[in-house]
Design an enzyme around this catalytic site. Sequence first.
Site, PDB file in Angstrom:
ATOM      1  CG  PHE A 122       2.300  10.603   6.823  1.00 19.44           C
ATOM      2  CD1 PHE A 122       2.756  11.885   6.591  1.00 19.44           C
ATOM      3  CD2 PHE A 122       1.131  10.439   7.535  1.00 19.44           C
ATOM      4  CE1 PHE A 122       2.071  12.984   7.072  1.00 19.44           C
ATOM      5  CE2 PHE A 122       0.432  11.532   8.029  1.00 19.44           C
ATOM      6  CZ  PHE A 122       0.909  12.810   7.789  1.00 19.44           C
ATOM      7  N   GLY A 123       4.005   7.644   3.302  1.00 19.82           N
ATOM      8  CA  GLY A 123       4.983   6.643   2.878  1.00 19.82           C
ATOM      9  C   GLY A 123       4.302   5.416   2.308  1.00 19.82           C
ATOM     10  CB  CYS A 124       5.209   2.700   0.427  1.00 25.27           C
ATOM     11  SG  CYS A 124       6.981   2.443   0.608  1.00 25.27           S
ATOM     12  CB  VAL A 125       2.391  -0.500   4.045  1.00 21.16           C
ATOM     13  CG1 VAL A 125       2.408  -1.734   4.936  1.00 21.16           C
ATOM     14  CG2 VAL A 125       1.907   0.716   4.831  1.00 21.16           C
ATOM     15  CG  ASP A 164      -6.550   9.698   8.746  1.00 18.73           C
ATOM     16  OD1 ASP A 164      -7.578  10.088   8.161  1.00 18.73           O
ATOM     17  OD2 ASP A 164      -5.529   9.330   8.134  1.00 18.73           O
ATOM     18  CE  LYS A 207       2.184   4.553   7.842  1.00 14.56           C
ATOM     19  NZ  LYS A 207       1.108   4.939   8.772  1.00 14.56           N
ATOM     20  CB  ALA A 249      -0.919   0.001   1.217  1.00 13.16           C
ATOM     21  NE  ARG A 250       3.977   2.899  -4.382  1.00  9.93           N
ATOM     22  CZ  ARG A 250       5.256   2.852  -4.068  1.00  9.93           C
ATOM     23  NH1 ARG A 250       5.725   3.678  -3.138  1.00  9.93           N
ATOM     24  NH2 ARG A 250       6.079   2.012  -4.659  1.00  9.93           N
TER      25      ARG A 250
END
EC number: 2.7.11.30
Length: 513
Positions: free
Chosen positions: A203-206, A322, A219, A199-200
């Site tokens: 705050f970044g990608c997983v 969130d 992450k 996933a993206r």
Amino acid sequence: MGAAAKLAFAVFLISCSSGAILGRSETQECLFFNANWEKDRTNQTGVEPCYGDKDKRRHCFATWKNISGSIEIVKQGCWLDDINCYDRTDCVEKKDSPEVYFCCCEGNMCNEKFSYFPEMEVTQPTSNPVTPKPPYYNILLYSLVPLMLIAGIVICAFWVYRHHKMAYPPVLVPTQDPGPPPPSPLLGLKPLQLLEVKARGRFGCVWKAQLLNEYVAVKIFPIQDKQSWQNEYEVYSLPGMKHENILQFIGAEKRGTSVDVDLWLITAFHEKGSLSDFLKANVVSWNELCHIAETMARGLAYLHEDIPGLKDGHKPAISHRDIKSKNVLLKNNLTACIADFGLALKFEAGKSAGDTHGQVGTRRYMAPEVLEGAINFQRDAFLRIDMYAMGLVLWELASRCTAADGPVDEYMLPFEEEIGQHPSLEDMQEVVVHKKKRPVLRDYWQKHAGMAMLCETIEECWDHDAEARLSAGCVGERITQMQRLTNIITTEDIVTVVTMVTNVDFPPKESSL
């Protein structure tokens, strides 16, 4: 003891302790090597400068494998303050037959040579021979140990003297960012291999990664998003944050060189991914909906709860800020767990939210008061913002449920039908604040007893009046009742039971706010 004598004694202690401290080996740089340099996006070899707090010791380390007598280096580089590495001038592994060999030492480039002690033979690459220690090495070692003990006693005595003299020491505020935490001991000794991007996000990608024989999620934050990484790490590190319905935290690390640094957050990996991804590809039965919704509510209720007196300390109330279906992960048995605490806010006793910026989160899930910029910066106000977003997530679940006698909609995000996939802040303000619209609750959902109760619960979560919203604990209790009641309801009883439960059996709205 007179003042002059005390002063002389203090000077003596300072000189002794300074000598002891200066006598230890300082590590400024280490040999760097990374076998997985392509996946980790680092250099393969080089010299790594070691950074850290001035009052912390720095070390070098090496990890390697012995595969049928062939040495394969995994990693070499700098290692943060670790008591197991103190005063080791040579990098020597002392454990008996480990799966991955590890050693650490003090001194510039001391990890260039490494060995395995229990086998009584040097286990190393042929390019890095280790010179055998001369006989007088042990004599020198036995001489230094008592001296180091004496130096330690002197330092402790000086500290006690200073502590006694300064009964009320001043509070020191750090003048610079403390930097990333030291690597988790669990991770530092084990090779972590990135496998694929799952996933993206903002705050970044997983990544899905492998830590020895188990899969984990990594992450990765770029250095410019350090604040989000730091906040998430601090929330996970709070007392009492181990809970079945909160994503399991494993560790945090800084990866890369000083020029190209990434910040890693390592958590449990769940193959089913987020609730949003799951609903795109699957419909859910009534029992599955209840299980997902109840465990999600339990996780959020625990997050919102202030719990003093835990064994490891006081868990403050936490607002997620969130909540959305992307930040709810599903375990293999469809148990939900709350994830992503980059924007989370903790409420500690006697402290207010201060100047915290209120208009954060994902626009689509923002409550009316957030869209208006009219937030009351108190704990309960932030918790109610989470509850509005939870109402939207419950709607997503309802829209993909097969329980009602009617067609199951294609998966859509909240308000996607009204304003599309990329709404602006102005779009959301117009629809949610001015027109007071909410996603559509289908008429045929009301014909199923459980779905009718769920629709009422959803409406009370996303109520325009924040103070009228349900608490997470109340939602969890309601869903438990819904599932229990719908399991015994007959078709003829639907209207009677819906009326009865709506008027009498639901727990009070503000049960935990």
